[in-house]
Design a protein around this motif. Sequence first.
Motif, mmCIF file in Angstrom:
data_model
loop_
_atom_site.group_PDB
_atom_site.id
_atom_site.type_symbol
_atom_site.label_atom_id
_atom_site.label_comp_id
_atom_site.label_asym_id
_atom_site.label_seq_id
_atom_site.Cartn_x
_atom_site.Cartn_y
_atom_site.Cartn_z
ATOM 1 N N GLU A 130 -7.782 4.456 -0.597
ATOM 2 C CA GLU A 130 -8.792 3.625 0.074
ATOM 3 C C GLU A 130 -8.131 2.634 1.023
ATOM 4 O O GLU A 130 -8.578 2.450 2.153
ATOM 5 C CB GLU A 130 -9.634 2.874 -0.956
ATOM 6 C CG GLU A 130 -10.585 3.740 -1.730
ATOM 7 C CD GLU A 130 -11.283 2.988 -2.852
ATOM 8 O OE1 GLU A 130 -10.857 1.856 -3.201
ATOM 9 O OE2 GLU A 130 -12.253 3.536 -3.400
ATOM 10 N N ASP A 131 -7.074 1.964 0.553
ATOM 11 C CA ASP A 131 -6.371 0.986 1.389
ATOM 12 C C ASP A 131 -5.775 1.633 2.636
ATOM 13 O O ASP A 131 -5.880 1.097 3.742
ATOM 14 C CB ASP A 131 -5.262 0.289 0.595
ATOM 15 C CG ASP A 131 -5.795 -0.663 -0.458
ATOM 16 O OD1 ASP A 131 -7.005 -0.977 -0.437
ATOM 17 O OD2 ASP A 131 -4.990 -1.093 -1.312
ATOM 18 N N ALA A 132 -5.143 2.784 2.447
ATOM 19 C CA ALA A 132 -4.535 3.475 3.581
ATOM 20 C C ALA A 132 -5.599 3.912 4.580
ATOM 21 O O ALA A 132 -5.443 3.718 5.795
ATOM 22 C CB ALA A 132 -3.728 4.681 3.099
ATOM 23 N N GLY A 133 -6.674 4.489 4.081
ATOM 24 C CA GLY A 133 -7.744 4.934 4.967
ATOM 25 C C GLY A 133 -8.372 3.787 5.728
ATOM 26 O O GLY A 133 -8.599 3.873 6.940
ATOM 27 N N ALA A 134 -8.638 2.690 5.027
ATOM 28 C CA ALA A 134 -9.233 1.520 5.674
ATOM 29 C C ALA A 134 -8.288 0.943 6.721
ATOM 30 O O ALA A 134 -8.720 0.562 7.821
ATOM 31 C CB ALA A 134 -9.575 0.454 4.628
ATOM 32 N N GLY A 135 -7.003 0.907 6.385
ATOM 33 C CA GLY A 135 -6.020 0.396 7.346
ATOM 34 C C GLY A 135 -5.948 1.249 8.594
ATOM 35 O O GLY A 135 -5.933 0.729 9.716
ATOM 36 N N LEU A 136 -5.925 2.548 8.408
ATOM 37 C CA LEU A 136 -5.869 3.450 9.564
ATOM 38 C C LEU A 136 -7.125 3.332 10.415
ATOM 39 O O LEU A 136 -7.053 3.321 11.651
ATOM 40 C CB LEU A 136 -5.659 4.889 9.108
ATOM 41 C CG LEU A 136 -4.275 5.193 8.536
ATOM 42 C CD1 LEU A 136 -4.244 6.598 7.953
ATOM 43 C CD2 LEU A 136 -3.196 5.026 9.596
ATOM 44 N N ALA B 21 -8.880 0.742 10.757
ATOM 45 C CA ALA B 21 -8.827 -0.564 11.407
ATOM 46 C C ALA B 21 -7.729 -0.632 12.468
ATOM 47 O O ALA B 21 -7.519 -1.679 13.077
ATOM 48 C CB ALA B 21 -8.613 -1.657 10.364
ATOM 49 N N GLY B 22 -7.024 0.474 12.669
ATOM 50 C CA GLY B 22 -5.993 0.509 13.701
ATOM 51 C C GLY B 22 -4.596 0.150 13.241
ATOM 52 O O GLY B 22 -3.695 -0.048 14.050
ATOM 53 N N GLU B 23 -4.404 0.084 11.942
ATOM 54 C CA GLU B 23 -3.077 -0.219 11.403
ATOM 55 C C GLU B 23 -2.115 0.918 11.739
ATOM 56 O O GLU B 23 -2.503 2.084 11.781
ATOM 57 C CB GLU B 23 -3.203 -0.372 9.885
ATOM 58 C CG GLU B 23 -2.058 -1.070 9.229
ATOM 59 C CD GLU B 23 -2.345 -1.364 7.761
ATOM 60 O OE1 GLU B 23 -1.465 -1.061 6.950
ATOM 61 O OE2 GLU B 23 -3.432 -1.865 7.452
ATOM 62 N N SER B 24 -0.865 0.580 11.955
ATOM 63 C CA SER B 24 0.123 1.610 12.293
ATOM 64 C C SER B 24 0.503 2.424 11.063
ATOM 65 O O SER B 24 0.364 1.964 9.925
ATOM 66 C CB SER B 24 1.384 0.961 12.877
ATOM 67 O OG SER B 24 2.115 0.304 11.861
#
Length: 81
Positions: free
Chosen positions: A48-54, A56-59
């Motif tokens: 969930e954290d990885a998906g949300a970060g991606l 949101a534009g996280e690298s």
Amino acid sequence: MVDWFKVMILVAEANEVIWLRSMKLLRGGPRAKAEARMMVAEKVVAAEDAGAGLLAGESLDNVVAGYSRQVQSNARRLRRS
């Protein structure tokens, strides 16, 4: 761009955690059950954290760093038990 060296370090660290968890699960008992539950819950939260970060534009490097912190924490905890 992804730092592939950091990805390979993560792979090596994850393999250690897999081995340590396997040894704990093979012993059985209540601690093994608790570890299995924790493992599944952690994987759901990490995805969930990885998906949300991606989304949101996280690298990708930041996503790898997040996984790496969790894997390192698990390795430290499992080495003690």
